[in-house]
Motif scaffolding. Structure first.
Motif, PDB file in Angstrom:
ATOM      1  N   UNK A  70      13.228   8.855   0.264  1.00 12.22           N
ATOM      2  CA  UNK A  70      13.690  10.102   0.722  1.00 12.22           C
ATOM      3  C   UNK A  70      13.638  10.351   2.112  1.00 12.22           C
ATOM      4  N   UNK A  71      13.977   9.605   2.980  1.00  9.83           N
ATOM      5  CA  UNK A  71      14.020   9.720   4.255  1.00  9.83           C
ATOM      6  C   UNK A  71      14.696  11.255   4.882  1.00  9.83           C
ATOM      7  N   UNK A  72      15.533  11.440   4.022  1.00 10.85           N
ATOM      8  CA  UNK A  72      16.459  12.528   4.320  1.00 10.85           C
ATOM      9  C   UNK A  72      15.511  13.825   4.132  1.00 10.85           C
ATOM     10  N   UNK A  73      14.601  13.764   3.487  1.00 16.07           N
ATOM     11  CA  UNK A  73      13.786  15.094   3.269  1.00 16.07           C
ATOM     12  C   UNK A  73      12.566  15.230   4.130  1.00 16.07           C
ATOM     13  N   UNK A  74      12.375  13.961   4.961  1.00 13.95           N
ATOM     14  CA  UNK A  74      11.224  13.979   5.977  1.00 13.95           C
ATOM     15  C   UNK A  74      11.244  15.077   7.078  1.00 13.95           C
ATOM     16  N   UNK A  75      10.397  15.866   7.248  1.00 13.47           N
ATOM     17  CA  UNK A  75      10.340  16.939   8.426  1.00 13.47           C
ATOM     18  C   UNK A  75       9.505  16.318   9.378  1.00 13.47           C
ATOM     19  N   UNK A  76       9.617  16.925  10.861  1.00 12.26           N
ATOM     20  CA  UNK A  76       8.964  16.801  11.993  1.00 12.26           C
ATOM     21  C   UNK A  76       7.459  17.228  11.455  1.00 12.26           C
ATOM     22  N   UNK A  77       6.471  16.662  12.010  1.00  6.24           N
ATOM     23  CA  UNK A  77       5.069  17.260  11.934  1.00  6.24           C
ATOM     24  C   UNK A  77       4.578  17.353  13.384  1.00  6.24           C
TER      25      UNK A  77
ATOM     26  N   UNK B 163       0.773  -1.088  -0.110  1.00  7.52           N
ATOM     27  CA  UNK B 163      -0.054  -0.001  -0.064  1.00  7.52           C
ATOM     28  C   UNK B 163       0.905   1.337   0.045  1.00  7.52           C
ATOM     29  N   UNK B 164       0.472   2.177  -0.795  1.00 12.51           N
ATOM     30  CA  UNK B 164       1.074   3.459  -0.609  1.00 12.51           C
ATOM     31  C   UNK B 164      -0.070   4.647   0.073  1.00 12.51           C
ATOM     32  N   UNK B 165       0.528   5.020   0.989  1.00 13.15           N
ATOM     33  CA  UNK B 165      -0.459   5.762   1.891  1.00 13.15           C
ATOM     34  C   UNK B 165       0.497   6.947   2.414  1.00 13.15           C
ATOM     35  N   UNK B 166      -0.342   8.067   2.628  1.00 13.25           N
ATOM     36  CA  UNK B 166       0.371   9.054   3.423  1.00 13.25           C
ATOM     37  C   UNK B 166       0.358   8.699   4.981  1.00 13.25           C
ATOM     38  N   UNK B 167       1.449   9.347   5.603  1.00 13.66           N
ATOM     39  CA  UNK B 167       1.455   9.122   6.980  1.00 13.66           C
ATOM     40  C   UNK B 167       0.544   9.415   7.828  1.00 13.66           C
ATOM     41  N   UNK B 168      -0.315  10.378   7.231  1.00 12.53           N
ATOM     42  CA  UNK B 168      -1.343  10.920   8.314  1.00 12.53           C
ATOM     43  C   UNK B 168      -2.653   9.848   8.137  1.00 12.53           C
TER      44      UNK B 168
END
Length: 106
Positions: A99-106, A71-76
């Motif tokens: 692209x883990x290096x582009x993930x920002x804290x939310x 499955x492709x899903x958003x983290x939300x």
């Protein structure tokens, strides 16, 4: 709660932080790797090995998760389903995070 029970030991894998284009390319590459399959580009694009979770309702997502798959899903969406007990974390077999290096804290 309504935890999704794993049926028939189906794999449940999530792809996170992928674009729609990347998912389409991954689907095409998977089919090209399958031996003895003669598919045109048009028929490849109609087959969905990687299922994108987008506008499905909660019950529909629960059925998809119970059936297993990739499955492709958003983290939300994924976190919401875990927090609302629609998906039990122990039923998830794996994550591929692009692209883990582009993930920002939310």
């Amino acid at each position: 709660g309504r935890y999704v029970a794993k049926k028939y030991n189906n794999e449940l894998i999530f792809l996170l932080n992928f674009t729609e284009v990347e998912i389409r390319v991954l689907n095409e590459q998977i089919f090209r790797l399958i031996k003895n399959v003669n598919l045109t580009s048009e028929s490849i694009s109609k087959i969905e090995i990687i299922k994108t979770i987008s506008g499905e309702g909660v019950e529909a997502r629960s059925r998809l998760y119970a059936a297993g798959g990739i499955f492709h899903a958003t983290k939300k969406v994924l976190l919401n389903d875990i927090l609302t007990r629609q998906l039990l974390p122990t039923t998830i077999d794996g994550f591929f995070i692009n692209n883990v290096h582009h993930i920002k804290k939310t």
